[in-house]
Design an enzyme around this catalytic site. Structure first.
Site, PDB file in Angstrom:
ATOM      1  N   TRP A 183       0.865  -1.178   0.000  1.00  0.00           N
ATOM      2  CA  TRP A 183       0.000   0.000   0.000  1.00  0.00           C
ATOM      3  C   TRP A 183       0.903   1.229   0.000  1.00  0.00           C
ATOM      4  O   TRP A 183       1.822   1.323   0.802  1.00  0.00           O
ATOM      5  CB  TRP A 183      -0.933   0.058   1.218  1.00  0.00           C
ATOM      6  CG  TRP A 183      -1.655   1.374   1.215  1.00  0.00           C
ATOM      7  CD1 TRP A 183      -2.655   1.748   0.376  1.00  0.00           C
ATOM      8  CD2 TRP A 183      -1.347   2.531   2.011  1.00  0.00           C
ATOM      9  NE1 TRP A 183      -2.999   3.054   0.598  1.00  0.00           N
ATOM     10  CE2 TRP A 183      -2.216   3.569   1.600  1.00  0.00           C
ATOM     11  CE3 TRP A 183      -0.421   2.792   3.026  1.00  0.00           C
ATOM     12  CZ2 TRP A 183      -2.190   4.844   2.165  1.00  0.00           C
ATOM     13  CZ3 TRP A 183      -0.392   4.059   3.592  1.00  0.00           C
ATOM     14  CH2 TRP A 183      -1.278   5.068   3.165  1.00  0.00           C
ATOM     15  N   GLU A 222      -2.881  -3.162  -2.639  1.00  0.00           N
ATOM     16  CA  GLU A 222      -4.061  -2.604  -1.962  1.00  0.00           C
ATOM     17  C   GLU A 222      -4.423  -1.237  -2.552  1.00  0.00           C
ATOM     18  O   GLU A 222      -3.667  -0.288  -2.443  1.00  0.00           O
ATOM     19  CB  GLU A 222      -3.759  -2.454  -0.463  1.00  0.00           C
ATOM     20  CG  GLU A 222      -4.904  -1.844   0.339  1.00  0.00           C
ATOM     21  CD  GLU A 222      -4.567  -1.644   1.824  1.00  0.00           C
ATOM     22  OE1 GLU A 222      -3.382  -1.771   2.199  1.00  0.00           O
ATOM     23  OE2 GLU A 222      -5.499  -1.352   2.596  1.00  0.00           O
ATOM     24  N   LYS A 224      -7.004   2.212  -3.154  1.00  0.00           N
ATOM     25  CA  LYS A 224      -7.660   3.158  -2.254  1.00  0.00           C
ATOM     26  C   LYS A 224      -8.332   4.235  -3.086  1.00  0.00           C
ATOM     27  O   LYS A 224      -7.903   4.515  -4.207  1.00  0.00           O
ATOM     28  CB  LYS A 224      -6.596   3.760  -1.349  1.00  0.00           C
ATOM     29  CG  LYS A 224      -7.115   4.608  -0.234  1.00  0.00           C
ATOM     30  CD  LYS A 224      -6.051   4.818   0.826  1.00  0.00           C
ATOM     31  CE  LYS A 224      -6.558   5.759   1.896  1.00  0.00           C
ATOM     32  NZ  LYS A 224      -5.673   5.864   3.039  1.00  0.00           N
ATOM     33  N   ASP A 255      -9.475  -3.445   1.073  1.00  0.00           N
ATOM     34  CA  ASP A 255      -9.694  -2.843   2.394  1.00  0.00           C
ATOM     35  C   ASP A 255     -11.081  -2.221   2.336  1.00  0.00           C
ATOM     36  O   ASP A 255     -11.348  -1.384   1.465  1.00  0.00           O
ATOM     37  CB  ASP A 255      -8.596  -1.799   2.643  1.00  0.00           C
ATOM     38  CG  ASP A 255      -8.728  -1.089   3.983  1.00  0.00           C
ATOM     39  OD1 ASP A 255      -9.837  -0.621   4.304  1.00  0.00           O
ATOM     40  OD2 ASP A 255      -7.713  -0.961   4.688  1.00  0.00           O
ATOM     41  N   HIS A 258     -11.800   1.500   1.716  1.00  0.00           N
ATOM     42  CA  HIS A 258     -11.145   2.143   0.577  1.00  0.00           C
ATOM     43  C   HIS A 258     -11.995   2.342  -0.671  1.00  0.00           C
ATOM     44  O   HIS A 258     -11.458   2.456  -1.773  1.00  0.00           O
ATOM     45  CB  HIS A 258      -9.887   1.356   0.201  1.00  0.00           C
ATOM     46  CG  HIS A 258      -8.783   1.535   1.186  1.00  0.00           C
ATOM     47  ND1 HIS A 258      -7.490   1.129   0.947  1.00  0.00           N
ATOM     48  CD2 HIS A 258      -8.773   2.104   2.415  1.00  0.00           C
ATOM     49  CE1 HIS A 258      -6.736   1.422   1.995  1.00  0.00           C
ATOM     50  NE2 HIS A 258      -7.495   2.011   2.894  1.00  0.00           N
ATOM     51  N   HIS A 282      -8.309  -6.414   4.123  1.00  0.00           N
ATOM     52  CA  HIS A 282      -8.075  -5.621   5.320  1.00  0.00           C
ATOM     53  C   HIS A 282      -9.457  -5.315   5.858  1.00  0.00           C
ATOM     54  O   HIS A 282     -10.194  -4.529   5.262  1.00  0.00           O
ATOM     55  CB  HIS A 282      -7.364  -4.308   4.988  1.00  0.00           C
ATOM     56  CG  HIS A 282      -5.882  -4.411   5.075  1.00  0.00           C
ATOM     57  ND1 HIS A 282      -5.052  -3.348   4.844  1.00  0.00           N
ATOM     58  CD2 HIS A 282      -5.082  -5.460   5.393  1.00  0.00           C
ATOM     59  CE1 HIS A 282      -3.795  -3.742   5.009  1.00  0.00           C
ATOM     60  NE2 HIS A 282      -3.791  -5.012   5.335  1.00  0.00           N
ATOM     61  N   ASP A 290     -12.528   6.712   5.478  1.00  0.00           N
ATOM     62  CA  ASP A 290     -11.683   5.568   5.822  1.00  0.00           C
ATOM     63  C   ASP A 290     -11.093   5.765   7.209  1.00  0.00           C
ATOM     64  O   ASP A 290      -9.894   5.918   7.382  1.00  0.00           O
ATOM     65  CB  ASP A 290     -10.567   5.477   4.756  1.00  0.00           C
ATOM     66  CG  ASP A 290      -9.621   4.326   4.999  1.00  0.00           C
ATOM     67  OD1 ASP A 290     -10.064   3.302   5.542  1.00  0.00           O
ATOM     68  OD2 ASP A 290      -8.439   4.447   4.642  1.00  0.00           O
ATOM     69  N   ASP A 292     -10.925   3.878   9.882  1.00  0.00           N
ATOM     70  CA  ASP A 292     -10.296   2.760  10.588  1.00  0.00           C
ATOM     71  C   ASP A 292     -10.794   2.599  12.016  1.00  0.00           C
ATOM     72  O   ASP A 292     -10.007   2.373  12.938  1.00  0.00           O
ATOM     73  CB  ASP A 292      -8.759   2.859  10.512  1.00  0.00           C
ATOM     74  CG  ASP A 292      -8.256   2.560   9.108  1.00  0.00           C
ATOM     75  OD1 ASP A 292      -8.494   1.438   8.629  1.00  0.00           O
ATOM     76  OD2 ASP A 292      -7.663   3.450   8.468  1.00  0.00           O
ATOM     77  N   ASP A 322      -7.344  -4.358   9.949  1.00  0.00           N
ATOM     78  CA  ASP A 322      -6.655  -3.075   9.755  1.00  0.00           C
ATOM     79  C   ASP A 322      -7.497  -1.940  10.338  1.00  0.00           C
ATOM     80  O   ASP A 322      -8.328  -1.371   9.639  1.00  0.00           O
ATOM     81  CB  ASP A 322      -6.393  -2.844   8.254  1.00  0.00           C
ATOM     82  CG  ASP A 322      -5.622  -1.551   8.009  1.00  0.00           C
ATOM     83  OD1 ASP A 322      -5.058  -1.000   8.969  1.00  0.00           O
ATOM     84  OD2 ASP A 322      -5.581  -1.088   6.848  1.00  0.00           O
TER      85      ASP A 322
HETATM   86  C1  RNT Z   1      -4.105   2.777   4.485  1.00  0.00           C
HETATM   87  C2  RNT Z   1      -4.150   1.315   4.271  1.00  0.00           C
HETATM   88  C3  RNT Z   1      -3.005   0.535   4.841  1.00  0.00           C
HETATM   89  C4  RNT Z   1      -2.620   0.950   6.234  1.00  0.00           C
HETATM   90  C5  RNT Z   1      -1.660   0.015   6.922  1.00  0.00           C
HETATM   91  C6  RNT Z   1      -1.037   0.641   8.121  1.00  0.00           C
HETATM   92  O1  RNT Z   1      -5.236   3.417   4.074  1.00  0.00           O
HETATM   93  O2  RNT Z   1      -5.355   0.802   4.727  1.00  0.00           O
HETATM   94  O3  RNT Z   1      -3.299  -0.805   4.773  1.00  0.00           O
HETATM   95  O4  RNT Z   1      -3.738   1.096   7.050  1.00  0.00           O
HETATM   96  O5  RNT Z   1      -0.755  -0.472   6.050  1.00  0.00           O
HETATM   97 ZN    ZN Z   2      -5.561  -1.300   4.687  1.00  0.00          ZN
END
Ligand code: RNT
Ligand code: ZN
Length: 413
Positions: A183, A222, A224, A255, A258, A282, A290, A292, A322
């Site tokens: 990523w 990955e 986004k 993810d 994303h 993720h 996003d 988290d 994640d």
């Molecule tokens: C960021 C991504 C990535 C990170 C990690 C820390 O938007 O989701 O995966 O969260 O690698």
């Molecule tokens: Zn991620």
């Protein structure tokens, strides 16, 4: 009759074997992100987070050293059911004497040996890995692998190459392949003058990184949609990486924070399974962006688990977590998220997929709706508690977090 025995009968009446579900669930590895414990800072020099990702909150007890992070992971793991893997970022290297002398393009397996010892001691299933393309002075103008500055681009290519070799070492030591997820934060705050060239440079960088054959490494990319400060353009977009993965034989990592808000990863999983034998997740929880947030047992998570289970893809979809919440006890957050994933998988394993699929195929949509709603009231909790009990765990785990907070975390000042 115990509650579990009664639940077992109830599920048997709809054609579901709870014993098989319990055994299957115990064997599904979930990769635990080390970065929940220290707000994604790592040990190799960063003092703040960059690259469009952010932790918010200042709850006491952040792990400030490798030892503290290991202690916290150990505590969290002791409260998590099922099979666990460790997911590391390169920024969590043990540099020792090399600190300040070598940079991320020269990290070696030996800088991660303490993590291998740790993972073995905890009986973890394996170690996954992530090159760290953020939190570093060579992220120039927000770009890494797509940088027009050849020195910058080459530095990050060398980092990617070094990380794959470290992952091969993890695979050799742990006896299971290591997922290496790329990523990068690369993007632009405002409207680009050129959207193609950065992507061509990223394609070239990835080709260079992946050119070495490493049998223990599973490569993933990955995508986004945007990040804070990089709202207008993301080099590694969904279309870019899906095409990259399809043409290069690497795997997509999805993810669920994303994508645009009404897009869902649960629908992307079967779309990709039509073409890929391996994909990676993720699992996170985005609130309006996003963000988290800690993963909870809610509808989209359940739908993700259903897509994995009913498509017999437990061996194809590599599940990783994640999220990073600094506003609550970080260890409690780790455990809550991991248990939510496990609950979603259990719920999916307790669903009579063949029966429901037949209703769809026969266009019995009213019946299908009725059955699904009825099944929401099935005694999932009794099977969950049985699953926990067989692993020496229970639903009452928060007291242990509070004890640990009192005895360990509040002393970290
Ligand atoms: C960021 C991504 C990535 C990170 C990690 C820390 O938007 O989701 O995966 O969260 O690698
Ligand atoms: Zn991620």
């Amino acid at each position: 009759m115990t509650r579990y025995e009664s639940a077992r009968e109830k599920f048997a009446s709809i054609g579901v074997d709870t014993e098989a579900a319990i055994v299957t669930l115990a064997g599904v590895p979930i990769s635990l992100h080390c970065w929940q414990g220290d707000d994604v800072l790592g040990f190799d020099g960063a003092d703040s987070l960059s690259g469009g990702i952010q932790t918010t909150g200042n709850y006491p007890g952040r792990a400030r050293t490798a030892q503290e992070l290991m202690d916290d992971i150990e505590k969290a793991v002791s409260l998590m059911p099922g099979k666990k893997r460790l997911n590391l970022h390169a920024s969590y290297a043990f540099l020792g004497e090399d600190k300040g002398k070598i940079d991320r393009d020269a990290y070696e397996p030996r800088h991660f040996a303490p993590w291998v010892d740790f993972a073995k001691r905890l009986g973890l299933d394996g170690i996954d890995f992530n090159p760290t393309y953020f939190g570093h002075p060579l992220v120039k103008n927000g770009l890494t692998l797509s940088s027009p500055d050849e020195d910058v681009r080459a530095f990050w290519v060398r980092h990617g190459i070094a990380c794959r070799r470290i992952a091969q070492y993890f695979a050799d030591e742990m006896g299971t392949p290591s997922l290496v997820n790329v990523w990068i934060p690369d993007g632009l705050k405002d409207i680009p003058a050129d959207r193609l060239s950065p992507r061509i440079r990223l394609r070239r960088s990835l080709d260079e990184i992946f050119s070495e054959k490493l049998p223990g490494v599973i490569d993933a990319v990955e995508s986004k949609v945007f990040g804070i400060g990089v709202e207008s353009y993301t080099v590694g977009s969904n279309e870019f990486y899906q095409n990259y993965a399809a043409t290069r034989g690497v795997c997509c990592l999805l993810d669920n924070g994303h994508y645009h808000p009404t897009e869902v990863v649960s629908d992307k999983i079967p779309a990709l399974l039509a073409f890929h034998d391996t994909l990676a997740l993720h699992v996170t929880r985005g609130v309006r962006w996003d963000s988290d947030h800690v993963v909870l047992f809610e509808d989209e998570l359940r739908e993700i688990a259903l897509e994995i289970v009913r498509n017999e893809a437990l061996g194809k979809v590599r599940i990783g977590l994640d999220y990073f919440d600094a506003s609550v006890n970080r260890i409690g957050a780790w455990v809550t998220g991991q248990r939510s994933m496990e609950k979603a998988l259990l719920s999916a394993l307790l669903t009579p997929h063949d029966t429901l699929r037949a209703m769809q195929d026969n266009a019995e949509f009213g019946r299908l709706m009725f059955e699904k709603e009825k099944q929401k009231m099935m005694p999932l909790c009794d099977v969950w508690e049985e699953y926990l009990a067989r692993q020496g765990l229970s639903e009452d785990w928060y007291g242990e977090i509070e004890d640990y907070e009192r005895e360990v975390l509040v002393k970290r000042v």
